[in-house]
Write a protein that holds these residues in place. Structure first.
Motif, PDB file in Angstrom:
ATOM      1  N   GLY A 138       0.801  -1.213   0.000  1.00 32.56           N
ATOM      2  CA  GLY A 138       0.000   0.000   0.000  1.00 32.56           C
ATOM      3  C   GLY A 138       0.837   1.267   0.000  1.00 32.56           C
ATOM      4  N   ASP A 139       2.113   1.155  -0.403  1.00 27.45           N
ATOM      5  CA  ASP A 139       3.000   2.318  -0.452  1.00 27.45           C
ATOM      6  C   ASP A 139       2.794   3.057  -1.775  1.00 27.45           C
ATOM      7  N   ARG A 140       2.910   4.382  -1.722  1.00 24.36           N
ATOM      8  CA  ARG A 140       2.659   5.203  -2.911  1.00 24.36           C
ATOM      9  C   ARG A 140       3.900   5.369  -3.787  1.00 24.36           C
ATOM     10  N   SER A 141       5.054   5.036  -3.243  1.00 25.59           N
ATOM     11  CA  SER A 141       6.282   5.159  -4.020  1.00 25.59           C
ATOM     12  C   SER A 141       7.120   3.892  -3.843  1.00 25.59           C
ATOM     13  N   ILE A 142       8.109   3.738  -4.718  1.00 25.02           N
ATOM     14  CA  ILE A 142       8.998   2.578  -4.692  1.00 25.02           C
ATOM     15  C   ILE A 142      10.320   3.025  -4.090  1.00 25.02           C
ATOM     16  N   GLY A 143      10.673   2.434  -2.967  1.00 23.09           N
ATOM     17  CA  GLY A 143      11.915   2.773  -2.281  1.00 23.09           C
ATOM     18  C   GLY A 143      12.936   1.654  -2.390  1.00 23.09           C
ATOM     19  N   THR A 144      14.086   1.879  -1.785  1.00 23.67           N
ATOM     20  CA  THR A 144      15.142   0.862  -1.814  1.00 23.67           C
ATOM     21  C   THR A 144      14.681  -0.423  -1.142  1.00 23.67           C
ATOM     22  N   GLU A 145      13.801  -0.293  -0.155  1.00 25.06           N
ATOM     23  CA  GLU A 145      13.289  -1.494   0.514  1.00 25.06           C
ATOM     24  C   GLU A 145      12.503  -2.371  -0.450  1.00 25.06           C
ATOM     25  N   HIS A 146      11.782  -1.741  -1.374  1.00 21.71           N
ATOM     26  CA  HIS A 146      11.014  -2.504  -2.359  1.00 21.71           C
ATOM     27  C   HIS A 146      11.942  -3.151  -3.379  1.00 21.71           C
ATOM     28  N   VAL A 147      13.011  -2.443  -3.740  1.00 18.48           N
ATOM     29  CA  VAL A 147      13.997  -3.014  -4.664  1.00 18.48           C
ATOM     30  C   VAL A 147      14.624  -4.255  -4.023  1.00 18.48           C
ATOM     31  N   LEU A 148      14.982  -4.150  -2.743  1.00 19.17           N
ATOM     32  CA  LEU A 148      15.539  -5.307  -2.044  1.00 19.17           C
ATOM     33  C   LEU A 148      14.535  -6.455  -2.006  1.00 19.17           C
ATOM     34  N   LEU A 149      13.283  -6.164  -1.681  1.00 20.05           N
ATOM     35  CA  LEU A 149      12.262  -7.214  -1.664  1.00 20.05           C
ATOM     36  C   LEU A 149      12.120  -7.850  -3.048  1.00 20.05           C
ATOM     37  N   GLY A 150      12.204  -7.044  -4.100  1.00 25.16           N
ATOM     38  CA  GLY A 150      12.133  -7.572  -5.452  1.00 25.16           C
ATOM     39  C   GLY A 150      13.258  -8.550  -5.759  1.00 25.16           C
ATOM     40  N   MET A 151      14.446  -8.281  -5.209  1.00 28.11           N
ATOM     41  CA  MET A 151      15.594  -9.181  -5.409  1.00 28.11           C
ATOM     42  C   MET A 151      15.413 -10.522  -4.720  1.00 28.11           C
ATOM     43  N   LEU A 152      14.565 -10.556  -3.705  1.00 32.10           N
ATOM     44  CA  LEU A 152      14.441 -11.756  -2.879  1.00 32.10           C
ATOM     45  C   LEU A 152      13.399 -12.751  -3.379  1.00 32.10           C
ATOM     46  N   HIS A 153      12.809 -12.476  -4.523  1.00 32.66           N
ATOM     47  CA  HIS A 153      11.888 -13.426  -5.152  1.00 32.66           C
ATOM     48  C   HIS A 153      12.689 -14.415  -5.990  1.00 32.66           C
ATOM     49  N   SER A 154      12.173 -15.624  -6.152  1.00 37.18           N
ATOM     50  CA  SER A 154      12.881 -16.600  -6.986  1.00 37.18           C
ATOM     51  C   SER A 154      12.876 -16.137  -8.435  1.00 37.18           C
ATOM     52  N   GLY A 155      13.898 -16.547  -9.163  1.00 39.97           N
ATOM     53  CA  GLY A 155      13.996 -16.202 -10.573  1.00 39.97           C
ATOM     54  C   GLY A 155      14.492 -14.804 -10.850  1.00 39.97           C
ATOM     55  N   THR A 156      15.162 -14.184  -9.868  1.00 38.65           N
ATOM     56  CA  THR A 156      15.600 -12.807 -10.063  1.00 38.65           C
ATOM     57  C   THR A 156      17.117 -12.691 -10.224  1.00 38.65           C
ATOM     58  N   GLY A 157      17.765 -13.728 -10.722  1.00 35.18           N
ATOM     59  CA  GLY A 157      19.157 -13.615 -11.099  1.00 35.18           C
ATOM     60  C   GLY A 157      20.166 -13.871 -10.011  1.00 35.18           C
ATOM     61  N   ARG A 158      21.340 -13.280 -10.184  1.00 35.73           N
ATOM     62  CA  ARG A 158      22.502 -13.566  -9.339  1.00 35.73           C
ATOM     63  C   ARG A 158      22.412 -12.972  -7.944  1.00 35.73           C
ATOM     64  N   ALA A 159      21.585 -11.965  -7.734  1.00 40.93           N
ATOM     65  CA  ALA A 159      21.498 -11.354  -6.402  1.00 40.93           C
ATOM     66  C   ALA A 159      20.895 -12.316  -5.382  1.00 40.93           C
ATOM     67  N   LEU A 160      19.890 -13.071  -5.774  1.00 42.49           N
ATOM     68  CA  LEU A 160      19.185 -13.947  -4.832  1.00 42.49           C
ATOM     69  C   LEU A 160      20.106 -14.953  -4.142  1.00 42.49           C
ATOM     70  N   PRO A 161      20.914 -15.723  -4.868  1.00 37.53           N
ATOM     71  CA  PRO A 161      21.780 -16.671  -4.158  1.00 37.53           C
ATOM     72  C   PRO A 161      22.814 -15.995  -3.261  1.00 37.53           C
ATOM     73  N   LEU A 162      23.269 -14.803  -3.655  1.00 39.15           N
ATOM     74  CA  LEU A 162      24.219 -14.076  -2.806  1.00 39.15           C
ATOM     75  C   LEU A 162      23.562 -13.680  -1.487  1.00 39.15           C
ATOM     76  N   LEU A 163      22.305 -13.250  -1.568  1.00 40.47           N
ATOM     77  CA  LEU A 163      21.572 -12.863  -0.359  1.00 40.47           C
ATOM     78  C   LEU A 163      21.186 -14.093   0.464  1.00 40.47           C
TER      79      LEU A 163
END
Length: 185
Positions: A138-163
């Motif tokens: 329900g946030d009106r803008s996209i912040g760094t926290e949302h970018v991080l959450l986006g990285m933590l979904h499966s199928g999102t490349g090399r960042a996920l296994p590093l995290l």
């Protein structure tokens, strides 16, 4: 979509582009977005990562130790080997003829000439999922926290296994975001 990004989130994207350029990448990947988040030290996402031991230096070391195997548009090493093409031998012969690092310098020269580094499929997916996470919360803008959450979904490349290797999970990050002050714990 970028009009919905906060200034820090936009800065992460710019830093990701800089990191992709410095690493002689031909596209911006999720790993570059992760490096951008690590560099944006004054953000919630960077604080959460730092509290869990995820640093720019550590991510860079992991990336250097495990070069990408998913180059866009190119068959993988095993597929080429199955038809008799040995990539290591090809690289050796090119370097014998043109000098060490010849293949890397041609990629970098092309980017310097054109200047633009496109987003890879995985980075686009991270940014799309960042939007979905913002909407879900329900946030009106996209912040760094949302970018991080986006990285933590499966199928999102090399960042996920590093995290994941450092214990950073989607559920844990969501819980930390729901609990003010949890990023620093």
């Amino acid at each position: 979509m970028f009009e919905r990004f906060t200034d820090p989130a936009r800065r992460v994207v710019v830093l990701a582009q800089e990191d992709a350029r410095e690493r002689a990448a031909d596209r911006i990947g999720s790993e570059h977005l992760l490096l951008g988040v690590c560099r944006a030290t004054d953000t919630w996402a960077a604080a959460l990562l730092a509290a869990r031991g995820v640093t720019r230096a550590g991510v860079e070391a992991d990336l250097d130790a495990a070069p990408p195997t998913d180059l866009p548009g190119l068959p993988d090493k095993a597929a080429l080997a199955s038809v008799g093409i040995d990539l290591d031998e090809v690289r050796e012969r090119v370097e014998e003829a043109f000098g060490p690092g010849a293949l890397e310098s041609t990629r970098a020269a092309g980017r310097r000439r054109w200047g633009h580094i496109p987003f890879g499929r995985d980075a686009k997916k991270v940014l799309e999922l960042a939007l979905r996470e913002a909407l879900r919360r329900g946030d009106r803008s996209i912040g760094t926290e949302h970018v991080l959450l986006g990285m933590l979904h499966s199928g999102t490349g090399r960042a996920l296994p590093l995290l994941a290797a450092r214990g950073v999970t989607l559920e844990g990050a969501r819980a930390a975001l729901d609990d003010p002050g949890a990023a620093a714990q």
